[in-house]
Design a protein around this motif. Structure first.
Motif, PDB file in Angstrom:
ATOM      1  N   PRO A  21       0.645  -1.186  -0.022  1.00 24.06           N
ATOM      2  CA  PRO A  21       0.135  -0.010   0.000  1.00 24.06           C
ATOM      3  C   PRO A  21       0.841   1.384   0.090  1.00 24.06           C
ATOM      4  N   ALA A  22       1.983   1.264   0.779  1.00 25.79           N
ATOM      5  CA  ALA A  22       2.832   2.421   0.744  1.00 25.79           C
ATOM      6  C   ALA A  22       3.212   3.061  -0.450  1.00 25.79           C
ATOM      7  N   ALA A  23       3.708   1.850  -1.301  1.00 27.67           N
ATOM      8  CA  ALA A  23       4.175   2.566  -2.611  1.00 27.67           C
ATOM      9  C   ALA A  23       3.091   3.233  -3.503  1.00 27.67           C
ATOM     10  N   PRO A 111       8.931  -0.441  15.776  1.00 29.51           N
ATOM     11  CA  PRO A 111       9.167   1.222  15.977  1.00 29.51           C
ATOM     12  C   PRO A 111       8.932   2.046  14.687  1.00 29.51           C
ATOM     13  N   THR A 112       8.332   3.020  14.964  1.00 30.29           N
ATOM     14  CA  THR A 112       7.790   3.972  14.177  1.00 30.29           C
ATOM     15  C   THR A 112       8.652   4.400  13.224  1.00 30.29           C
ATOM     16  N   PRO A 116       8.706   3.103   7.888  1.00 31.49           N
ATOM     17  CA  PRO A 116       8.659   3.393   6.336  1.00 31.49           C
ATOM     18  C   PRO A 116       9.351   2.575   5.436  1.00 31.49           C
ATOM     19  N   LEU A 117      10.687   1.919   6.221  1.00 33.46           N
ATOM     20  CA  LEU A 117      11.300   0.830   5.476  1.00 33.46           C
ATOM     21  C   LEU A 117      10.741  -0.243   5.253  1.00 33.46           C
ATOM     22  N   TYR A 265      15.818   8.959   7.287  1.00 29.34           N
ATOM     23  CA  TYR A 265      15.863   8.652   5.696  1.00 29.34           C
ATOM     24  C   TYR A 265      16.049   9.649   4.780  1.00 29.34           C
ATOM     25  N   GLN A 266      16.670   9.259   3.598  1.00 27.56           N
ATOM     26  CA  GLN A 266      17.068  10.144   2.651  1.00 27.56           C
ATOM     27  C   GLN A 266      16.314   9.984   1.409  1.00 27.56           C
TER      28      GLN A 266
END
Length: 304
Positions: A21-23, A111-112, A116-117, A265-266
């Motif tokens: 879903p994130a993508a 962990p929050t 994202p990863l 994150y970068q």
């Protein structure tokens, strides 16, 4: 002026549930931002079309919140997007973006800063990982992972440790999926195999596991071992993960920099390219992938 430029299209981003879903959420967000800019509409005005604040729209356009299907329809109307194919595709992506993330059943334990990863790695075409101290999380056995997680979080309850272990050991499944699995290139420092985690038996079984994975996933998993002689190239000091996605025109590269008490994150091109160059240099001086099975066998013998 806006009309003279080619209108952005979402048709190049396919509806592929295996990407997560994130993508889909990030692809929708970026596309709607480009549509707004192409239409020459400022964020405050666009936000009023769907009765939200400009700050909320900014979060949504950065993929940090989900657009509702009705909101997308109204924005497409305002931005002049009439093509039925564009509207049908964005509707599919919005529906996929609203589904739960893979980590959400373990939300209390994940962990929050790691979310994202975990959310984006299934959408990667290629992952490069450098781990200076431990076996990378994707490749850990359950017992190795439990010892590592418990050492980092000695006060956490047993249930939370179990959930964190479950999340970690399931990450390898994305390399086994039938549809477009990612390729993982993992570089480990040679000292990882000298640093005892648990008993010698734990280490022995962990190395056996790596050998088995290399046999099982010859195309999806590539493992390199960096000796101490790589010198400064291996002195990064912390884990680095570089993600490149199947659709880079919609999803920019992501870099995850792990720290003891958090992560960074970068996603800016200059930063992701810099870490890509660092990792490429490290891969170039590490032992070639062809030597990895023999090096693992040597490490295995040392724990026998």
């Amino acid at each position: 002026m806006a009309a003279s430029r080619k209108a952005p299209s979402i048709l190049g981003f396919p509806h592929r549930p295996e990407l997560g879903p994130a993508a889909h959420r990030k692809a929708v967000a970026g596309h709607l931002r480009r549509c707004r800019e192409h239409a020459g509409i400022a964020p405050p005005k666009a936000a009023r079309f769907i009765n939200i604040s400009a700050a909320t729209l900014s979060r949504m356009e950065n993929g940090k919140a989900v657009f509702k299907a009705t909101e997308v329809e109204r924005l497409f109307d305002a931005y002049g997007v009439r093509d039925p194919l564009e509207r049908a595709r964005i509707d599919e992506l919005v529906q996929e973006a609203a589904k739960p993330e893979a980590w959400q059943p373990y939300a209390n334990a994940v962990p929050t800063l790691l979310r994202p990863l975990l959310a984006m790695e299934p959408a990667a075409r290629r992952i490069i990982s450098y781990e200076p101290q431990l076996v990378p999380g994707w490749l850990q056995t359950e017992e190795y992972a439990e010892i590592v997680i418990r050492a980092a979080h000695p006060t956490k309850p047993a249930r939370e440790i179990e959930e964190r272990v479950a999340v970690r050991v399931r990450r390898i499944e994305m390399l086994r999926r039938a549809e477009t699995p990612p390729v993982l290139l993992a570089v480990m420092d040679s000292e990882v195999f000298r640093r005892q985690v648990g008993t010698p038996g734990v280490m022995y079984r962990q190395i056996q596991h790596l050998l088995a994975l290399l046999e099982e996933l010859p195309y999806q998993l590539h493992l390199q071992i960096a000796p101490l002689t790589v010198g400064a190239a291996g002195a990064i000091g912390h884990p680095v993960v570089h993600l490149r996605f199947f659709t880079p025109e919609y999803l920019p590269d992501m870099v995850y920099l792990e720290q003891y008490e958090g992560a960074v994150y970068q996603e800016k091109p200059a930063e992701s390219e810099r870490y890509q160059a660092i990792l490429n240099n490290l891969c170039g001086v590490a032992n070639p992938v062809e030597q990895t099975p023999a090096l693992l066998e040597q490490a295995l013998a040392s724990w026998r």
